[in-house]
Write an enzyme that holds these catalytic residues in place. Sequence first.
Site, PDB file in Angstrom:
ATOM      1  N   ASN A  11       0.872  -1.176   0.000  1.00 37.24           N
ATOM      2  CA  ASN A  11       0.000   0.000   0.000  1.00 37.24           C
ATOM      3  C   ASN A  11       0.904   1.219   0.000  1.00 37.24           C
ATOM      4  OD1 ASN A  11      -1.747   2.085   0.526  1.00 37.24           O
ATOM      5  ND2 ASN A  11      -2.347   1.375   2.577  1.00 37.24           N
ATOM      6  N   LYS A  13       0.167   4.272  -0.201  1.00 37.17           N
ATOM      7  CA  LYS A  13      -0.440   5.450   0.435  1.00 37.17           C
ATOM      8  C   LYS A  13      -0.248   6.689  -0.460  1.00 37.17           C
ATOM      9  CE  LYS A  13      -0.057   3.159   4.857  1.00 37.17           C
ATOM     10  NZ  LYS A  13       0.038   3.252   6.297  1.00 37.17           N
ATOM     11  N   HIS A 106      -9.396   1.334   4.918  1.00 43.67           N
ATOM     12  CA  HIS A 106      -8.146   1.455   5.676  1.00 43.67           C
ATOM     13  C   HIS A 106      -8.383   2.378   6.873  1.00 43.67           C
ATOM     14  CE1 HIS A 106      -4.011   2.463   6.687  1.00 43.67           C
ATOM     15  NE2 HIS A 106      -3.644   1.393   6.008  1.00 43.67           N
ATOM     16  N   GLU A 108      -6.733   4.738   7.983  1.00 40.26           N
ATOM     17  CA  GLU A 108      -6.480   6.159   7.675  1.00 40.26           C
ATOM     18  C   GLU A 108      -7.688   6.785   6.988  1.00 40.26           C
ATOM     19  OE1 GLU A 108      -2.778   5.438   5.657  1.00 40.26           O
ATOM     20  OE2 GLU A 108      -1.857   4.898   7.565  1.00 40.26           O
ATOM     21  N   GLU A 178      -5.127  -4.844  10.545  1.00 40.92           N
ATOM     22  CA  GLU A 178      -4.058  -3.876  10.786  1.00 40.92           C
ATOM     23  C   GLU A 178      -4.331  -3.125  12.085  1.00 40.92           C
ATOM     24  OE1 GLU A 178      -2.226  -2.771   6.650  1.00 40.92           O
ATOM     25  OE2 GLU A 178      -3.779  -1.351   7.173  1.00 40.92           O
ATOM     26  N   GLY A 184       2.935   2.135  10.852  1.00 38.20           N
ATOM     27  CA  GLY A 184       3.941   3.193  10.706  1.00 38.20           C
ATOM     28  C   GLY A 184       4.666   3.537  11.995  1.00 38.20           C
ATOM     29  N   SER A 224       3.885  -2.240  10.296  1.00 39.68           N
ATOM     30  CA  SER A 224       5.338  -2.311  10.483  1.00 39.68           C
ATOM     31  C   SER A 224       5.962  -3.630  10.040  1.00 39.68           C
ATOM     32  CB  SER A 224       5.696  -1.977  11.942  1.00 39.68           C
ATOM     33  OG  SER A 224       5.263  -0.665  12.257  1.00 39.68           O
TER      34      SER A 224
HETATM   35  P1  13P Z   1       3.288   0.294   7.669  1.00 40.09           P
HETATM   36  O1  13P Z   1       3.791  -0.989   7.011  1.00 40.09           O
HETATM   37  O2  13P Z   1       4.018   1.495   7.203  1.00 40.09           O
HETATM   38  O3  13P Z   1       3.218   0.139   9.146  1.00 40.09           O
HETATM   39  O4  13P Z   1       1.774   0.505   7.147  1.00 40.09           O
HETATM   40  C1  13P Z   1       0.870  -0.540   7.218  1.00 40.09           C
HETATM   41  C2  13P Z   1      -0.337  -0.163   6.462  1.00 40.09           C
HETATM   42  O5  13P Z   1      -1.064   0.744   6.849  1.00 40.09           O
HETATM   43  C3  13P Z   1      -0.614  -0.889   5.222  1.00 40.09           C
HETATM   44  O6  13P Z   1      -1.901  -0.615   4.749  1.00 40.09           O
END
Ligand code: 13P
Length: 262
Positions: A11, A13, A106, A108, A178, A184, A224
């Site tokens: 992803n 982002k 997601h 976010e 997740e 992150g 992560s």
């Molecule tokens: P990270 O791998 O940066 O922690 O992000 C995970 C994520 O949100 C994947 O959709």
Amino acid sequence: MQDKRRIIAGNWKMYKTSKEAVDLVQGLEDRLDILADDGKGLEGIEIIVCPPFTALKSIYTVLWQDKPPVKLGAQNMFWEDEGAYTGEVSPPMLKDLECEFVIIGHSERRMYFGETDETVNKKVKAALNHRITPIMCCGESLEQRQAGKTEPFIESQILGGIEGLTANDMKNFIIAYEPIWAIGTGKTALPEDANDVISHIRTVLASRFGTDVAKAVPVLYGGSVKGGNIADFMAETEINGALVGGASLDADSFADIIKNAR
Ligand code: 13P
């Protein structure tokens, strides 16, 4: 589970201009060529990249020309086919670019763009209607985890997201677990804890669709994930792979994850 599906999805982002995205996917192709010939091969693993909308077309062109073992996904979409919805992207627009997957819900998007289980459900249904496989996300906050509310919360997200779906719909369905506190942050869930939550997700699916259907739905862990920890997640019986954020933005680190996930 020797025969479980193994999926590594990136992803990206809101990173990468379309030129940077092409560089990244071409760098990934070079590394996958090496992995394909190193004796272990890549047959057992599905690889998906989900660039931003603005890079989908250029990535589609690269994938179409070079035919690497990489499939294309989007990070979001609206549920209507067309209309006066300024700024939105529809399922037929994604289908037109051979997007086989779309991330839905997601954390976010739930946090910053007001998505709810109800809108997630509408998007999931629209994706399925257009034969795009949803990668439906769920995950608890740190407060929910500390209050011991992880399982009931995940259960409500899953039930809300799959409302009105049939067992047949679940043949084209991926779930990503997740935990928000692991995204992150460099702090992963313990693989066995993620496995327990995913096992619970399958119990919830089984209550609606039966055990066989629940077993067949791939469930990914996200938060992560790196080359150094992916093998521990893949070793867990219930985990089919990973949805990777930060470490999917660099060809070496994403290829490393794929290598160690085999
Ligand atoms: P990270 O791998 O940066 O922690 O992000 C995970 C994520 O949100 C994947 O959709």
